[in-house]
Design a protein around this motif. Sequence first.
Motif, PDB file in Angstrom:
ATOM      1  N   ALA A 140       0.852  -1.203   0.000  1.00  0.00           N
ATOM      2  CA  ALA A 140       0.000   0.000   0.000  1.00  0.00           C
ATOM      3  C   ALA A 140       0.887   1.251   0.000  1.00  0.00           C
ATOM      4  CB  ALA A 140      -0.923  -0.006   1.215  1.00  0.00           C
ATOM      5  N   ARG A 141       1.882   1.250   0.862  1.00  0.00           N
ATOM      6  CA  ARG A 141       2.781   2.411   0.960  1.00  0.00           C
ATOM      7  C   ARG A 141       3.523   2.633  -0.360  1.00  0.00           C
ATOM      8  NH1 ARG A 141       1.919   6.303   3.572  1.00  0.00           N
ATOM      9  NH2 ARG A 141       2.493   7.368   1.701  1.00  0.00           N
ATOM     10  N   SER A 142       3.992   1.532  -0.965  1.00  0.00           N
ATOM     11  CA  SER A 142       4.764   1.645  -2.210  1.00  0.00           C
ATOM     12  C   SER A 142       3.900   2.212  -3.334  1.00  0.00           C
ATOM     13  CB  SER A 142       5.311   0.282  -2.646  1.00  0.00           C
ATOM     14  OG  SER A 142       6.138  -0.225  -1.646  1.00  0.00           O
ATOM     15  N   LEU A 143       2.659   1.741  -3.425  1.00  0.00           N
ATOM     16  CA  LEU A 143       1.786   2.244  -4.494  1.00  0.00           C
ATOM     17  C   LEU A 143       1.487   3.723  -4.287  1.00  0.00           C
ATOM     18  CD1 LEU A 143      -0.739  -0.721  -4.994  1.00  0.00           C
ATOM     19  CD2 LEU A 143       1.289  -0.154  -6.342  1.00  0.00           C
ATOM     20  N   LEU A 144       1.283   4.115  -3.048  1.00  0.00           N
ATOM     21  CA  LEU A 144       1.031   5.538  -2.771  1.00  0.00           C
ATOM     22  C   LEU A 144       2.254   6.376  -3.098  1.00  0.00           C
ATOM     23  CD1 LEU A 144      -0.962   5.283   0.575  1.00  0.00           C
ATOM     24  CD2 LEU A 144      -1.790   6.258  -1.573  1.00  0.00           C
ATOM     25  N   ASP A 145       3.437   5.905  -2.658  1.00  0.00           N
ATOM     26  CA  ASP A 145       4.656   6.682  -2.906  1.00  0.00           C
ATOM     27  C   ASP A 145       4.991   6.740  -4.396  1.00  0.00           C
ATOM     28  OD1 ASP A 145       4.734   7.021  -0.228  1.00  0.00           O
ATOM     29  OD2 ASP A 145       6.685   6.103   0.108  1.00  0.00           O
ATOM     30  N   ALA A 146       4.628   5.677  -5.136  1.00  0.00           N
ATOM     31  CA  ALA A 146       4.920   5.639  -6.573  1.00  0.00           C
ATOM     32  C   ALA A 146       3.992   6.592  -7.340  1.00  0.00           C
ATOM     33  CB  ALA A 146       4.764   4.219  -7.106  1.00  0.00           C
ATOM     34  N   LYS A 147       2.934   7.029  -6.670  1.00  0.00           N
ATOM     35  CA  LYS A 147       1.942   7.913  -7.299  1.00  0.00           C
ATOM     36  C   LYS A 147       1.409   7.307  -8.597  1.00  0.00           C
ATOM     37  CE  LYS A 147       3.418  12.242  -5.226  1.00  0.00           C
ATOM     38  NZ  LYS A 147       4.323  11.685  -4.219  1.00  0.00           N
ATOM     39  N   ASN A 148       1.248   5.998  -8.581  1.00  0.00           N
ATOM     40  CA  ASN A 148       0.652   5.315  -9.724  1.00  0.00           C
ATOM     41  C   ASN A 148      -0.851   5.262  -9.465  1.00  0.00           C
ATOM     42  OD1 ASN A 148      -0.391   3.359 -11.503  1.00  0.00           O
ATOM     43  ND2 ASN A 148       1.592   2.340 -11.650  1.00  0.00           N
ATOM     44  N   GLY A 149      -1.531   6.319  -9.912  1.00  0.00           N
ATOM     45  CA  GLY A 149      -2.943   6.491  -9.583  1.00  0.00           C
ATOM     46  C   GLY A 149      -3.811   5.315 -10.006  1.00  0.00           C
ATOM     47  N   GLU A 150      -3.547   4.791 -11.206  1.00  0.00           N
ATOM     48  CA  GLU A 150      -4.412   3.740 -11.735  1.00  0.00           C
ATOM     49  C   GLU A 150      -4.319   2.478 -10.870  1.00  0.00           C
ATOM     50  OE1 GLU A 150      -3.735   3.252 -15.931  1.00  0.00           O
ATOM     51  OE2 GLU A 150      -4.975   1.425 -15.909  1.00  0.00           O
ATOM     52  N   LEU A 151      -3.071   2.065 -10.615  1.00  0.00           N
ATOM     53  CA  LEU A 151      -2.906   0.859  -9.796  1.00  0.00           C
ATOM     54  C   LEU A 151      -3.427   1.091  -8.388  1.00  0.00           C
ATOM     55  CD1 LEU A 151       0.578  -0.763 -10.551  1.00  0.00           C
ATOM     56  CD2 LEU A 151      -1.705  -1.638 -11.037  1.00  0.00           C
ATOM     57  N   ALA A 152      -3.117   2.264  -7.842  1.00  0.00           N
ATOM     58  CA  ALA A 152      -3.562   2.561  -6.477  1.00  0.00           C
ATOM     59  C   ALA A 152      -5.091   2.506  -6.414  1.00  0.00           C
ATOM     60  CB  ALA A 152      -3.053   3.930  -6.051  1.00  0.00           C
ATOM     61  N   ASP A 153      -5.761   3.072  -7.409  1.00  0.00           N
ATOM     62  CA  ASP A 153      -7.238   3.077  -7.393  1.00  0.00           C
ATOM     63  C   ASP A 153      -7.795   1.654  -7.413  1.00  0.00           C
ATOM     64  OD1 ASP A 153      -7.268   5.761  -7.333  1.00  0.00           O
ATOM     65  OD2 ASP A 153      -7.798   6.049  -9.451  1.00  0.00           O
ATOM     66  N   GLN A 154      -7.120   0.774  -8.161  1.00  0.00           N
ATOM     67  CA  GLN A 154      -7.648  -0.585  -8.298  1.00  0.00           C
ATOM     68  C   GLN A 154      -7.311  -1.475  -7.107  1.00  0.00           C
ATOM     69  OE1 GLN A 154      -6.063  -2.011 -11.997  1.00  0.00           O
ATOM     70  NE2 GLN A 154      -6.962  -0.329 -13.144  1.00  0.00           N
ATOM     71  N   VAL A 155      -6.122  -1.279  -6.545  1.00  0.00           N
ATOM     72  CA  VAL A 155      -5.624  -2.257  -5.556  1.00  0.00           C
ATOM     73  C   VAL A 155      -5.809  -1.785  -4.107  1.00  0.00           C
ATOM     74  CG1 VAL A 155      -3.564  -3.530  -4.816  1.00  0.00           C
ATOM     75  CG2 VAL A 155      -3.999  -3.190  -7.255  1.00  0.00           C
ATOM     76  N   LEU A 156      -5.565  -0.482  -3.866  1.00  0.00           N
ATOM     77  CA  LEU A 156      -5.607  -0.011  -2.475  1.00  0.00           C
ATOM     78  C   LEU A 156      -6.938  -0.271  -1.763  1.00  0.00           C
ATOM     79  CD1 LEU A 156      -3.614   3.345  -2.385  1.00  0.00           C
ATOM     80  CD2 LEU A 156      -3.050   1.194  -1.303  1.00  0.00           C
ATOM     81  N   PRO A 157      -8.090  -0.080  -2.443  1.00  0.00           N
ATOM     82  CA  PRO A 157      -9.339  -0.329  -1.717  1.00  0.00           C
ATOM     83  C   PRO A 157      -9.407  -1.757  -1.156  1.00  0.00           C
ATOM     84  CG  PRO A 157      -9.779   0.816  -3.769  1.00  0.00           C
ATOM     85  CD  PRO A 157      -8.326   0.446  -3.792  1.00  0.00           C
ATOM     86  N   HIS A 158      -8.730  -2.688  -1.810  1.00  0.00           N
ATOM     87  CA  HIS A 158      -8.716  -4.063  -1.290  1.00  0.00           C
ATOM     88  C   HIS A 158      -7.710  -4.210  -0.144  1.00  0.00           C
ATOM     89  CE1 HIS A 158     -11.385  -5.830  -4.255  1.00  0.00           C
ATOM     90  NE2 HIS A 158     -10.777  -5.091  -5.182  1.00  0.00           N
ATOM     91  N   LEU A 159      -6.514  -3.651  -0.330  1.00  0.00           N
ATOM     92  CA  LEU A 159      -5.476  -3.820   0.708  1.00  0.00           C
ATOM     93  C   LEU A 159      -5.905  -3.151   2.013  1.00  0.00           C
ATOM     94  CD1 LEU A 159      -2.201  -3.069  -1.328  1.00  0.00           C
ATOM     95  CD2 LEU A 159      -3.335  -5.263  -0.994  1.00  0.00           C
ATOM     96  N   LEU A 160      -6.729  -2.100   1.875  1.00  0.00           N
ATOM     97  CA  LEU A 160      -7.085  -1.327   3.066  1.00  0.00           C
ATOM     98  C   LEU A 160      -8.533  -1.563   3.493  1.00  0.00           C
ATOM     99  CD1 LEU A 160      -5.287   2.039   2.128  1.00  0.00           C
ATOM    100  CD2 LEU A 160      -4.395   0.059   3.366  1.00  0.00           C
ATOM    101  N   SER A 161      -9.120  -2.638   2.978  1.00  0.00           N
ATOM    102  CA  SER A 161     -10.531  -2.899   3.299  1.00  0.00           C
ATOM    103  C   SER A 161     -10.678  -3.492   4.699  1.00  0.00           C
ATOM    104  CB  SER A 161     -11.117  -3.871   2.274  1.00  0.00           C
ATOM    105  OG  SER A 161     -12.446  -4.168   2.633  1.00  0.00           O
TER     106      SER A 161
END
Length: 557
Positions: A140-161
């Motif tokens: 989660a931290r890596s995707l946020l720091d990478a500022k990869n909006g598309e991946l973050a939008d798809q994956v983060l809601p699951h990792l942080l659910s």
Amino acid sequence: MVSPFNQPPPVLGNTYHSDPVLRPWLVRVFSARALKAIEPSLERMGAIAGEELYPLSLEDLPNEPELVRWDAWGNRVDRIELTRLWQRAERIAAEEGVVATAYEGEHGSLSRVHQFALAYLFGPSSDVYACPLAMTDGCARSLLDAKNGELADQVLPHLLSRDPAQFWTSGQWMTESTGGSDVGLSETVARKDEHGQWRLTGRKWFTSAATSQVALTLARPEGNPPGGHGLALFLVRARDEQGRLRNIRLERLKDKLGTRKLPTAELWLDDTPAELVLGMNNGVKNITPMLNITRTWNTVTAAGGMRRAVMLARDFAKKRFAFGMNLEDQPLHVETLANMEAETAAAFHLSFEVVRLLGKKEAGEISDEEMKIWRLLTPIAKLTTGKQAVAVASEALEAFGGAGYVEDTGLPTLLRDAQTLPIWEGTTNVLSLDSLRAIAHTGGARELLACIEAYIEGTNGDEALARAGSQALDAATRALAWLAEAQTGGRESVEAGARGFALTLGRATALACMVRQAVYSTPRGDAHPRAAAIRFARLGVNMLKSTDLEEARLLIG
Ligand SMILES: Cc1cc2nc3c(=O)[nH]c(=O)nc-3n(C[C@H](O)[C@H](O)[C@H](O)COP(=O)(O)OP(=O)(O)OC[C@H]3O[C@@H](n4cnc5c(N)ncnc54)[C@H](O)[C@@H]3O)c2cc1C
């Protein structure tokens, strides 16, 4: 018939209530209002850990994850059957927000502290389910720091659910048979297919939590140069909609010394579809946010494991009778347990110092000086607590006598599981060298010294505590003087002594944090932090040793 004596086993109650260090620290760090808000979740987690999961872990003791390779009709399925406790732990972790709490930000920078307090309580009863959570948090931290909006939008809601049905975990597939420390040697290749889809091919040698839905991994895009710089960071979605692995073969599960409930697999990636997270190279640099988070989890897990070992040994000492009294009244046993307690308190303070700084960094509230200290302390805390955890677990087993060596007491697991803490996510040596790199690149030594100096202030007239504080400052000062001196002898002199250097800074920082807590707690009627600080100082913080490479080379032939 006369019935033989049966020793009552140790029991745990609510581990939040029985922890002598956690709450006093939280009281100092949180406002009364914020503590009132988070405390119900900690009380709930203490009850889950001590009263639900701990007995369940004992019932579940003989069970291990199983790799099912084929179904009845000859189809290759590569499915891992998890243990009962893991299935329960997965639900609890999601519902109680053991990852999510850090990102929900209800208490600003202290949300990180809240989350790691939950992890500290949950970890020792989770049969190492903390491992996938660490990597999920890191992803989660890596995707946020990478500022990869598309991946973050798809994956983060699951990792942080917080909904177990939606919750995903992430793996971290870095280590290959060529090296876990020197991942620049990785052999996995990335190429684009005719549709522009990245595909990875290679063998990942240690992949824990191989049941995760996604993983961050490294591979070398074709044509890139060798070394870490030529690797790129990818996200793999391991399974399709039906839950089948996507071009991934689970070769086997590792037959490990410990962490046996954690399925750690060797994987073969065979044209596995993957998505680039950030850039076409610099993969090792780009996965650093993951490593900082997992190293922090390792640190907190070490402190939590030590606390568990001490709690069990303490409870046993109340009940075990030998030579006319309970063990808790035998002076030498009391001394032994108190030393374990002091090491445990030190590990706690060092861990949560790193957690506190991490929270400030993530919330954008960190000063330049603190940022340098955080960078330096992250590897140092991991390596210091990793070593402490093994020593305390070993002592705890001995505190149970023969029972500590018998499998169905569940006690041997404490030691076996602790032994992974100094190995994974950077061994003691590798992290000692990393602490030197931190100082060379970002500094932090001078800032840490100033921080130690500030932490040991206010001992007003308490000579023993003041001496403990001076010991922390003196050890850290000597470590830095050693570094300056060793640098005149070149790379070999510095590297040969790096372990003693890093451990000294780790233990000195822990001691300074303990003194600071004692200064706060003593006037408020809590004598534990002062006693722990003074005892830890007695156990020693200066780990500097003179080195002689010529002699060392002679000895190892
Ligand atoms: C239970 C468990 C779970 C794991 N899960 C994962 C996972 O999910 N994902 C993953 O990617 N990896 C995982 N690992 C792998 C782990 O991260 C590596 O084993 C670790 O980083 C060490 O790498 P290595 O095994 O290749 O040892 P090596 O890198 O070969 O190191 C061997 C020894 O050499 C020392 N050494 C290496 N370089 C130096 C140097 N420059 N100076 C001095 N000493 C040095 C090390 O300290 C070590 O003692 C797991 C390991 C374990 C035990």
